[in-house]
Motif scaffolding. Structure first.
Motif, PDB file in Angstrom:
ATOM      1  N   ALA A  21     102.198  85.557 113.221  1.00 45.30           N
ATOM      2  CA  ALA A  21     102.672  85.272 111.859  1.00 45.30           C
ATOM      3  C   ALA A  21     102.161  83.913 111.386  1.00 45.30           C
ATOM      4  O   ALA A  21     101.711  83.766 110.248  1.00 45.30           O
ATOM      5  CB  ALA A  21     104.195  85.326 111.805  1.00 45.30           C
ATOM      6  N   LEU A  22     102.206  82.902 112.259  1.00 44.18           N
ATOM      7  CA  LEU A  22     101.714  81.573 111.898  1.00 44.18           C
ATOM      8  C   LEU A  22     100.196  81.578 111.723  1.00 44.18           C
ATOM      9  O   LEU A  22      99.669  80.925 110.813  1.00 44.18           O
ATOM     10  CB  LEU A  22     102.128  80.549 112.950  1.00 44.18           C
ATOM     11  CG  LEU A  22     103.625  80.257 113.021  1.00 44.18           C
ATOM     12  CD1 LEU A  22     103.957  79.431 114.250  1.00 44.18           C
ATOM     13  CD2 LEU A  22     104.090  79.558 111.754  1.00 44.18           C
ATOM     14  N   LEU A  23      99.493  82.308 112.583  1.00 41.49           N
ATOM     15  CA  LEU A  23      98.037  82.426 112.438  1.00 41.49           C
ATOM     16  C   LEU A  23      97.687  83.091 111.112  1.00 41.49           C
ATOM     17  O   LEU A  23      96.792  82.637 110.392  1.00 41.49           O
ATOM     18  CB  LEU A  23      97.451  83.236 113.599  1.00 41.49           C
ATOM     19  CG  LEU A  23      95.957  83.562 113.508  1.00 41.49           C
ATOM     20  CD1 LEU A  23      95.128  82.278 113.527  1.00 41.49           C
ATOM     21  CD2 LEU A  23      95.551  84.486 114.638  1.00 41.49           C
ATOM     22  N   GLN A  24      98.401  84.143 110.772  1.00 38.28           N
ATOM     23  CA  GLN A  24      98.162  84.828 109.504  1.00 38.28           C
ATOM     24  C   GLN A  24      98.386  83.872 108.333  1.00 38.28           C
ATOM     25  O   GLN A  24      97.609  83.841 107.385  1.00 38.28           O
ATOM     26  CB  GLN A  24      99.086  86.039 109.378  1.00 38.28           C
ATOM     27  CG  GLN A  24      98.883  86.809 108.103  1.00 38.28           C
ATOM     28  CD  GLN A  24      99.836  87.981 107.986  1.00 38.28           C
ATOM     29  OE1 GLN A  24     100.970  87.918 108.463  1.00 38.28           O
ATOM     30  NE2 GLN A  24      99.386  89.041 107.372  1.00 38.28           N
ATOM     31  N   ALA A  25      99.435  83.070 108.404  1.00 36.70           N
ATOM     32  CA  ALA A  25      99.715  82.104 107.335  1.00 36.70           C
ATOM     33  C   ALA A  25      98.567  81.104 107.198  1.00 36.70           C
ATOM     34  O   ALA A  25      98.106  80.817 106.091  1.00 36.70           O
ATOM     35  CB  ALA A  25     101.030  81.379 107.611  1.00 36.70           C
ATOM     36  N   ARG A  26      98.081  80.573 108.325  1.00 36.00           N
ATOM     37  CA  ARG A  26      96.967  79.607 108.287  1.00 36.00           C
ATOM     38  C   ARG A  26      95.699  80.236 107.721  1.00 36.00           C
ATOM     39  O   ARG A  26      95.011  79.629 106.895  1.00 36.00           O
ATOM     40  CB  ARG A  26      96.693  79.054 109.684  1.00 36.00           C
ATOM     41  CG  ARG A  26      97.691  78.007 110.119  1.00 36.00           C
ATOM     42  CD  ARG A  26      97.232  77.283 111.371  1.00 36.00           C
ATOM     43  NE  ARG A  26      97.037  78.174 112.500  1.00 36.00           N
ATOM     44  CZ  ARG A  26      97.976  78.536 113.344  1.00 36.00           C
ATOM     45  NH1 ARG A  26      99.201  78.094 113.194  1.00 36.00           N
ATOM     46  NH2 ARG A  26      97.706  79.328 114.357  1.00 36.00           N
ATOM     47  N   LEU A  27      95.385  81.446 108.150  1.00 31.45           N
ATOM     48  CA  LEU A  27      94.155  82.101 107.692  1.00 31.45           C
ATOM     49  C   LEU A  27      94.213  82.448 106.204  1.00 31.45           C
ATOM     50  O   LEU A  27      93.228  82.275 105.481  1.00 31.45           O
ATOM     51  CB  LEU A  27      93.882  83.356 108.525  1.00 31.45           C
ATOM     52  CG  LEU A  27      93.540  83.106 109.995  1.00 31.45           C
ATOM     53  CD1 LEU A  27      93.429  84.431 110.746  1.00 31.45           C
ATOM     54  CD2 LEU A  27      92.270  82.305 110.136  1.00 31.45           C
ATOM     55  N   LEU A  28      95.364  82.927 105.750  1.00 39.01           N
ATOM     56  CA  LEU A  28      95.499  83.252 104.327  1.00 39.01           C
ATOM     57  C   LEU A  28      95.445  81.997 103.471  1.00 39.01           C
ATOM     58  O   LEU A  28      94.837  81.983 102.400  1.00 39.01           O
ATOM     59  CB  LEU A  28      96.809  84.009 104.077  1.00 39.01           C
ATOM     60  CG  LEU A  28      96.847  85.435 104.617  1.00 39.01           C
ATOM     61  CD1 LEU A  28      98.258  86.005 104.523  1.00 39.01           C
ATOM     62  CD2 LEU A  28      95.861  86.321 103.875  1.00 39.01           C
TER      63      LEU A  28
END
Length: 63
Positions: A21-28
């Motif tokens: 979830a945190l990785l997705q937030a950073r990438l988006l």
């Protein structure tokens, strides 16, 4: 500007789901999207929040 809201039970990665979830937030966010990350715990603090999302919400508090 498109906005993405990510809901997760924790704001600190202790397992795979929160880490993703945190990785997705950073990438988006890196792609220029506004990201709101909401979790039910006390939160990781403003420094960690700033690295992963445009705005973080936890237990009713916002950063």
């Amino acid at each position: 500007m498109p906005k993405v809201v990510i809901l997760n039970d924790a704001s600190v990665a202790r397992g795979g789901a929160t880490g993703l979830a945190l990785l997705q937030a950073r990438l988006l966010r890196a792609r220029g999207l506004a990201v709101v990350f909401a979790s039910a715990d006390r939160g990781a603090g403003p420094r960690r929040c700033a690295t992963s999302a445009s705005r973080c919400i936890w237990r009713g508090r916002s950063r």
